[in-house]
Enzyme design. Structure first.
Site, PDB file in Angstrom:
ATOM      1  N   ARG A  68       0.805  -1.218   0.000  1.00 24.32           N
ATOM      2  CA  ARG A  68       0.000   0.000   0.000  1.00 24.32           C
ATOM      3  C   ARG A  68       0.838   1.269   0.000  1.00 24.32           C
ATOM      4  O   ARG A  68       0.440   2.284  -0.565  1.00 24.32           O
ATOM      5  CB  ARG A  68      -0.940  -0.009   1.209  1.00 24.32           C
ATOM      6  CG  ARG A  68      -2.048  -1.049   1.095  1.00 24.32           C
ATOM      7  CD  ARG A  68      -2.817  -1.219   2.380  1.00 24.32           C
ATOM      8  NE  ARG A  68      -1.997  -1.842   3.422  1.00 24.32           N
ATOM      9  CZ  ARG A  68      -2.453  -2.208   4.609  1.00 24.32           C
ATOM     10  NH1 ARG A  68      -3.725  -2.007   4.902  1.00 24.32           N
ATOM     11  NH2 ARG A  68      -1.669  -2.780   5.484  1.00 24.32           N
ATOM     12  N   PHE A 110      -5.170  -3.224  -1.298  1.00 26.91           N
ATOM     13  CA  PHE A 110      -5.553  -4.580  -1.674  1.00 26.91           C
ATOM     14  C   PHE A 110      -7.024  -4.702  -2.057  1.00 26.91           C
ATOM     15  O   PHE A 110      -7.435  -5.731  -2.606  1.00 26.91           O
ATOM     16  CB  PHE A 110      -5.218  -5.552  -0.536  1.00 26.91           C
ATOM     17  CG  PHE A 110      -3.750  -5.590  -0.202  1.00 26.91           C
ATOM     18  CD1 PHE A 110      -2.785  -5.449  -1.190  1.00 26.91           C
ATOM     19  CD2 PHE A 110      -3.335  -5.756   1.106  1.00 26.91           C
ATOM     20  CE1 PHE A 110      -1.433  -5.482  -0.897  1.00 26.91           C
ATOM     21  CE2 PHE A 110      -1.986  -5.787   1.427  1.00 26.91           C
ATOM     22  CZ  PHE A 110      -1.028  -5.654   0.418  1.00 26.91           C
ATOM     23  N   LYS A 173       1.066 -19.067   6.264  1.00 25.43           N
ATOM     24  CA  LYS A 173       0.251 -19.386   7.427  1.00 25.43           C
ATOM     25  C   LYS A 173       0.031 -18.103   8.238  1.00 25.43           C
ATOM     26  O   LYS A 173       0.805 -17.144   8.065  1.00 25.43           O
ATOM     27  CB  LYS A 173       0.925 -20.476   8.272  1.00 25.43           C
ATOM     28  CG  LYS A 173       2.063 -20.006   9.181  1.00 25.43           C
ATOM     29  CD  LYS A 173       2.492 -21.128  10.092  1.00 25.43           C
ATOM     30  CE  LYS A 173       3.462 -20.639  11.136  1.00 25.43           C
ATOM     31  NZ  LYS A 173       2.889 -19.786  12.170  1.00 25.43           N
ATOM     32  N   ASP A 202       4.642 -23.823   4.468  1.00 23.48           N
ATOM     33  CA  ASP A 202       5.117 -23.966   5.837  1.00 23.48           C
ATOM     34  C   ASP A 202       6.634 -23.980   5.747  1.00 23.48           C
ATOM     35  O   ASP A 202       7.228 -24.954   5.266  1.00 23.48           O
ATOM     36  CB  ASP A 202       4.607 -25.267   6.462  1.00 23.48           C
ATOM     37  CG  ASP A 202       4.988 -25.403   7.940  1.00 23.48           C
ATOM     38  OD1 ASP A 202       6.009 -24.808   8.341  1.00 23.48           O
ATOM     39  OD2 ASP A 202       4.288 -26.107   8.677  1.00 23.48           O
ATOM     40  N   HIS A 203       7.276 -22.896   6.186  1.00 21.49           N
ATOM     41  CA  HIS A 203       8.711 -22.754   5.937  1.00 21.49           C
ATOM     42  C   HIS A 203       9.535 -23.847   6.603  1.00 21.49           C
ATOM     43  O   HIS A 203      10.674 -24.095   6.208  1.00 21.49           O
ATOM     44  CB  HIS A 203       9.204 -21.379   6.385  1.00 21.49           C
ATOM     45  CG  HIS A 203       9.256 -21.185   7.865  1.00 21.49           C
ATOM     46  ND1 HIS A 203       8.201 -20.696   8.589  1.00 21.49           N
ATOM     47  CD2 HIS A 203      10.250 -21.418   8.757  1.00 21.49           C
ATOM     48  CE1 HIS A 203       8.539 -20.626   9.861  1.00 21.49           C
ATOM     49  NE2 HIS A 203       9.767 -21.074   9.994  1.00 21.49           N
ATOM     50  N   LYS A 207      13.393 -26.585   5.338  1.00 21.88           N
ATOM     51  CA  LYS A 207      14.650 -26.842   6.033  1.00 21.88           C
ATOM     52  C   LYS A 207      15.243 -28.170   5.575  1.00 21.88           C
ATOM     53  O   LYS A 207      14.560 -29.184   5.481  1.00 21.88           O
ATOM     54  CB  LYS A 207      14.426 -26.853   7.548  1.00 21.88           C
ATOM     55  CG  LYS A 207      13.997 -25.506   8.112  1.00 21.88           C
ATOM     56  CD  LYS A 207      13.773 -25.594   9.606  1.00 21.88           C
ATOM     57  CE  LYS A 207      13.310 -24.262  10.177  1.00 21.88           C
ATOM     58  NZ  LYS A 207      14.327 -23.215  10.061  1.00 21.88           N
ATOM     59  N   GLU A 241      11.742 -21.905  21.593  1.00 20.41           N
ATOM     60  CA  GLU A 241      12.297 -20.603  21.217  1.00 20.41           C
ATOM     61  C   GLU A 241      12.681 -19.852  22.485  1.00 20.41           C
ATOM     62  O   GLU A 241      11.934 -19.864  23.463  1.00 20.41           O
ATOM     63  CB  GLU A 241      11.286 -19.782  20.426  1.00 20.41           C
ATOM     64  CG  GLU A 241      10.931 -20.374  19.074  1.00 20.41           C
ATOM     65  CD  GLU A 241       9.962 -19.483  18.319  1.00 20.41           C
ATOM     66  OE1 GLU A 241      10.434 -18.659  17.517  1.00 20.41           O
ATOM     67  OE2 GLU A 241       8.753 -19.601  18.543  1.00 20.41           O
ATOM     68  N   ASP A 260       0.009 -21.273  16.561  1.00 23.04           N
ATOM     69  CA  ASP A 260       1.179 -20.709  15.898  1.00 23.04           C
ATOM     70  C   ASP A 260       2.176 -21.773  15.473  1.00 23.04           C
ATOM     71  O   ASP A 260       2.809 -21.654  14.421  1.00 23.04           O
ATOM     72  CB  ASP A 260       1.858 -19.703  16.833  1.00 23.04           C
ATOM     73  CG  ASP A 260       2.977 -18.947  16.144  1.00 23.04           C
ATOM     74  OD1 ASP A 260       2.829 -18.615  14.964  1.00 23.04           O
ATOM     75  OD2 ASP A 260       4.007 -18.682  16.805  1.00 23.04           O
ATOM     76  N   HIS A 265       3.583 -26.522  12.079  1.00 23.27           N
ATOM     77  CA  HIS A 265       4.968 -26.990  12.026  1.00 23.27           C
ATOM     78  C   HIS A 265       5.133 -28.371  12.647  1.00 23.27           C
ATOM     79  O   HIS A 265       5.723 -29.280  12.054  1.00 23.27           O
ATOM     80  CB  HIS A 265       5.895 -26.025  12.780  1.00 23.27           C
ATOM     81  CG  HIS A 265       5.936 -24.644  12.227  1.00 23.27           C
ATOM     82  ND1 HIS A 265       5.704 -24.360  10.900  1.00 23.27           N
ATOM     83  CD2 HIS A 265       6.209 -23.448  12.808  1.00 23.27           C
ATOM     84  CE1 HIS A 265       5.814 -23.057  10.701  1.00 23.27           C
ATOM     85  NE2 HIS A 265       6.124 -22.492  11.837  1.00 23.27           N
ATOM     86  N   LYS A 361       7.522 -20.294  23.837  1.00 19.47           N
ATOM     87  CA  LYS A 361       8.321 -19.082  23.766  1.00 19.47           C
ATOM     88  C   LYS A 361       9.074 -18.882  25.091  1.00 19.47           C
ATOM     89  O   LYS A 361       8.652 -19.364  26.138  1.00 19.47           O
ATOM     90  CB  LYS A 361       7.403 -17.869  23.546  1.00 19.47           C
ATOM     91  CG  LYS A 361       6.677 -17.845  22.222  1.00 19.47           C
ATOM     92  CD  LYS A 361       7.577 -17.372  21.111  1.00 19.47           C
ATOM     93  CE  LYS A 361       6.787 -17.082  19.839  1.00 19.47           C
ATOM     94  NZ  LYS A 361       7.684 -16.688  18.734  1.00 19.47           N
TER      95      LYS A 361
END
Length: 522
Positions: A68, A110, A173, A202-203, A207, A241, A260, A265, A361
């Site tokens: 934008r 958008f 996601k 899904d990153h 890997k 994490e 999340d 994952h 986390k």
């Protein structure tokens, strides 16, 4: 505990790579919606440049950022800075300037129909001027609430079903926030794009170490025969994490750890560990086996699902605040930052084998790994303590996904000396030591596959809905009864006591995470 490393020669690496046929897509355009966000600068542009460096992009190739803000020519320079800062390359490196010259920008809202008409005209001009042949890969790197509208308008303005070339769409996601919303979004997208045009990314699946789970299982004859309930005692999957929510308070308040990380994952990791051998590595064959796993999981008992929320604590020798003190977080928030699940897969391979998943986390370190603990032999010839040596311990196979990527196997060995003393040793394989360090971020493989139309490492709507069907009842139960103990673990620890009690009910404990020094500081 002794450790021995497995090594591979550079000659073997080169020989293996030479046997693989190059996969270069047809000429085309990558159009990134939400291109002014961090994902584009930190991940997507560095990944595309790595493909350029490797000679895996066609000569007739362009990138168009769509957002934008009116960034103009500043966008190209900002993307160059992103490649330099996050791509592990130095200014002046070969091909960088040529790559950056292929980056363009289009400013629009958008929901602006005129903007889509202008975008279509711009892309068609690139086809004429640069020979991109009508091939489009649309990447939705926006907030989820824009997904359906962007897809709808791409269809309305004739960009989803081109007369010449191909059109594909990558969707980041989260793909829905429960089963109902996932189905609704799937239906919305499928009204415009056919399923073979849709790539739900899904990153984690990009890997190398995740993909290596399949190679380890199915390319080696010694492991698959014992990969079942007869030999495996239990399986643990950890996604820890050390960071907090990194300023994403509004997002995380709606998501939480279960939405999340666990539903997507961790379920992908679970499927790679538990699936039966596919007939081939074609997308449909792999998807079929993954969905078999997910649909074979017993409905979750709410008592096998526990949650936590971090309070103040010490991470990396620094005092950090608790979740409720984070920016733009409800001071009485009931959002979980930790989730642990016990589940069972009801099929012939895994019946009776518990799988334990935990994600959180502000834990003690950043680490994602899979642990397969094998059953003890029926007769301990050497006694419980190894006849004067160490305590006899079960064989454990550990697959480290990040940050210290590799695989280790623990087994018993005789201690040198006149006595029959046994101690555990570890055979260890390190990706960095065997193949060298890599600056790749995982998006390289996924972007290349999407350009080639290979959906093997992407989520299918059936799989998305199967995992949401599993976890939606848990989310609904949690929403009806707020925990009274939050926060229930200090930042910098390995999570709340309820997580230890969950796995402890079966007489197990979480395996200690081997954390390299560099990961402790991350």
């Amino acid at each position: 505990m002794a450790t021995t490393e497995l090594r591979i020669s550079p000659e073997d690496v080169k020989q293996a790579a030479a046997q693989v046929k190059e996969r270069i897509p047809e000429p085309g355009l990558v159009v990134i919606f939400g291109a002014s966000g961090d994902l584009t600068k930190r991940k997507l542009l560095p990944a595309l440049f790595h493909l350029e460096q490797a000679g895996l992009l066609p000569e007739q190739f362009r990138i168009v950022g769509v957002a934008r803000r009116n960034l103009g020519s500043a966008f190209r320079e900002d993307m160059k800075e992103g490649v330099l800062e996050f791509g592990g390359v130095k200014d002046g490196v070969d091909k960088l300037e040529e790559f950056v010259s292929k980056v363009d920008y289009h400013a629009m809202n958008f929901d602006d129909d005129a903007g889509y008409d202008q975008l279509k005209t711009l892309l068609e001009s690139f086809d004429r001027d640069y020979g991109t042949r009508g091939n489009r890969l649309f990447y939705l790197a926006t907030a989820p609430e824009y997904f359906a509208d962007i897809v709808h308008r791409l269809g309305t303005h004739g960009m989803a079903k081109p007369e010449v070339g191909t059109a594909r769409v990558i969707i980041e996601k989260p793909f829905g926030h429960d089963l109902e919303s996932a189905r609704e979004l799937n239906d919305d997208v499928n009204t415009v794009f056919s399923e073979n045009q849709i790539f739900r990314i899904d990153h984690y699946l990009g890997k190398e170490t995740v993909q290596n789970v399949l190679v380890f299982r199915f390319a080696n004859g010694i492991f698959e025969p014992i990969w079942n309930r007869n030999f495996v005692d239990h399986v643990q999957i950890t996604a820890a994490e050390s960071i907090g929510i990194e300023g994403r308070g509004p997002f995380y308040e709606k998501a939480g750890a279960l939405r999340d990380v666990v539903q997507n994952h961790m379920m992908e990791l679970l499927s790679f560990i538990a699936m039966d051998p596919p007939a081939s590595f074609a997308a449909e064959a792999v998807r079929r086996e993954k969905i078999k796993v997910w649909t074979s999981i017993k409905p979750l008992n709410i008592f096998d699902c526990v949650r936590g929320q971090y309070g103040p604590g010490i991470v990396g020798n620094q005092m950090v605040k608790g979740y409720r003190e984070e920016d733009r977080v409800d001071p009485d928030s009931h959002t979980e930052t930790y989730a642990a699940i016990r589940l069972e897969i009801e099929n012939w391979r895994w019946a009776g084998v518990p799988f334990y998943l935990r994600a959180g986390k502000r834990l003690a370190a950043r680490a994602t790994e899979i642990t397969i603990q094998f059953k003890q032999p029926p007769l301990l010839l050497f006694g419980a303590n190894g006849q004067g040596g160490c305590e006899i311990q079960p064989n454990i196979l550990t697959m480290r996904i990040q940050p210290d990527e590799g695989i280790s196997l623990r087994f018993g060995a005789k201690v040198p000396g006149p006595q029959m003393a046994v101690c555990p040793v570890v055979m260890d394989f390190s990706y960095a030591q065997a193949f060298g360090a890599s600056s790749a971020n995982g998006y390289e493989r996924l972007l290349l596959d999407a350009m080639l139309g290979d959906a093997t490492l992407f989520a299918h709507r059936d799989g998305v809905e199967a995992t949401w069907a599993l976890y939606t009842p848990v989310l609904e139960a949690w929403a009806k009864k707020y925990p009274q103990t939050f926060p229930n673990y200090a930042a910098g620890t390995w999570g709340p006591q309820c997580g230890d009690e969950l796995i402890g009910r079966d007489g197990h404990t979480w395996q200690a995470i081997r954390v390299p020094a560099r990961a402790k500081a991350e």
